[in-house]
Scaffold this active site. Structure first.
Site, PDB file in Angstrom:
ATOM      1  N   ASP A 248      44.930  31.551  52.715  1.00  0.00           N
ATOM      2  CA  ASP A 248      44.743  30.633  53.847  1.00  0.00           C
ATOM      3  C   ASP A 248      46.023  30.530  54.666  1.00  0.00           C
ATOM      4  O   ASP A 248      45.987  30.518  55.904  1.00  0.00           O
ATOM      5  CB  ASP A 248      44.351  29.239  53.352  1.00  0.00           C
ATOM      6  CG  ASP A 248      43.031  29.224  52.591  1.00  0.00           C
ATOM      7  OD1 ASP A 248      42.262  30.200  52.722  1.00  0.00           O
ATOM      8  OD2 ASP A 248      42.788  28.236  51.872  1.00  0.00           O
ATOM      9  N   LYS A 336      41.068  53.585  29.093  1.00  0.00           N
ATOM     10  CA  LYS A 336      42.014  52.515  29.448  1.00  0.00           C
ATOM     11  C   LYS A 336      42.744  51.971  28.224  1.00  0.00           C
ATOM     12  O   LYS A 336      43.805  51.362  28.342  1.00  0.00           O
ATOM     13  CB  LYS A 336      41.263  51.390  30.169  1.00  0.00           C
ATOM     14  CG  LYS A 336      40.661  51.849  31.488  1.00  0.00           C
ATOM     15  CD  LYS A 336      39.706  50.819  32.085  1.00  0.00           C
ATOM     16  CE  LYS A 336      39.085  51.350  33.373  1.00  0.00           C
ATOM     17  NZ  LYS A 336      38.089  50.394  33.938  1.00  0.00           N
TER      18      LYS A 336
END
EC number: 2.5.1.46
Length: 373
Positions: A248, A336
């Site tokens: 924001d 991973k």
């Protein structure tokens, strides 16, 4: 008829009293902590491994993290093509596992922030990945921004409309006054202005991690994990930087003083590089919650054919196919996590499990070293 009944009873008896495989010496015997020994929290935590259910998973997680912390290159035989430096016993003893720590923003909203700050303050982790809320909530709680209020305990059942009318934001059973974000804007906008000036005058190309490092420097507050990350040169990555109050602020700043550039490509090279160039170190992952931090750390470790240790603590389930709920075994299928890795998932609220885990791993190890000095 009597013979038939006899056969039926014999069959039922055989089913009810099927002979068992002998598990002695093959599996841990279930037993809990005996409080007749007195209250010893370390022994209580150690007993979790034999307690069953998620207590056992937490006990296993403690064991995995201690393996992670105890490992050194000296535990491995030198490979044929290693450098002369890597053959030196002192060097090999000094090479430790690289620890990746990931967590979601709600944990910084909670008191787990102080546990994370402890780890970063004492440089017990090497790489951090979090969400935007994990950045702004740490800064907002900073004591050096004296006008900002802390987060307060509320209730999960407080009505949203009633809270909105009072300017109070709810995070589970936590309450954050909206004024915090107003004052956060007053603090951060001048910093963004200065960063834009430096971008122009000094040709600095900002990245999310560089921006976060700058904020850690500016907060200058020992209660902040970002301050300690800056001071200890621990990179903090946030690939979703715009998804929160900080986003924001960047949005509003782009109208008030346009031109600031934050480059995510440099950061994906940096975070992947932390894993790719970790060798000859092993890598370990401790991930609290799911979502972006979990996947970002796991994906970086894919670039080195998988992490060697992995501890997941979250309450998400795998049955909707979400990465958040996926067990370590799914990450192994993607490369991973190494197929030979030590792994565990603790199905538990991290505000309960993580401080207990830290107490019996990082903190216990530091306390032992402190007493031996």
């Amino acid at each position: 008829m009597e013979d038939a009944n006899h056969d039926s009873v014999a069959s039922a008896h055989s089913a009810a009293f099927k002979k068992s495989e002998n598990l002695e010496g093959k599996s841990v015997k279930i037993e809990g902590y005996d409080f007749n020994q007195g209250v010893n929290y370390s022994k209580l935590l150690q007993s979790f491994a034999s307690n069953g259910f998620q207590a056992s998973n937490l006990g296993d997680a403690i064991e995995v993290v201690n393996h992670m912390l105890d490992w050194s290159l000296a535990d491995e035989a030198p490979v044929d093509d290693c450098s002369e430096e890597e053959r030196d016993p002192k060097f090999r003893e000094s090479v430790k596992c690289k620890v990746f720590l990931g967590f979601t923003s709600n944990l910084i909203s909670s008191g787990v922030r102080d546990t994370i700050r402890y780890l970063v303050q004492h440089h017990m982790v090497d790489v951090i990945v979090t969400t935007t809320g994990g950045i702004e909530e740490d800064l907002i709680k900073g004591r050096s921004i004296k006008c900002l209020a802390p987060t307060f305990k509320g209730d999960f059942a407080l009505p949203g409309a009633q809270l909105r009318s009072k300017g109070l934001n709810r995070i589970g059973n936590l309450l954050v006054p909206n004024d915090n974000y107003c004052k956060f804007e007053d603090w951060i906008i001048p910093i963004l202005d200065k960063m834009l000036e430096e971008q122009i005058s000094e040709k600095i190309l900002w990245t999310p991690s560089k921006l976060i490092g700058r904020l850690g420097r500016e907060i200058n507050d020992e209660s902040s994990y970002l301050y300690w990350a800056f001071k200890n040169n621990i990179p903090v990555f946030c690939p979703g930087l715009t998804d929160g109050s900080l986003g924001d602020m960047l949005y509003f700043h782009s109208f008030r003083n346009p031109g600031l550039i934050v480059d995510v490509v440099q950061d994906i090279r940096a975070v992947n590089g932390e894993a790719v160039h970790a060798a000859p170190r092993k890598t370990g992952m401790i991930i609290l919650g799911g979502g972006l931090p979990k996947h970002h750390i796991c994906n970086a470790n894919m670039m080195r054919n998988g992490a060697d240790y992995a501890v997941f603590i979250n309450t998400a389930e795998e049955f909707d196919g979400s990465d958040s709920g996926a067990r370590p075994d799914e990450a192994i299928s993607w490369g991973k996590i190494s197929g030979s890795a030590k792994t565990v998932k603790v199905h538990c609220d991290a505000t309960i499990a993580f401080p207990l885990l830290v107490a019996e791993t990082f903190a216990a190890k530091r306390e032992k070293e402190r007493k031996s000095c």
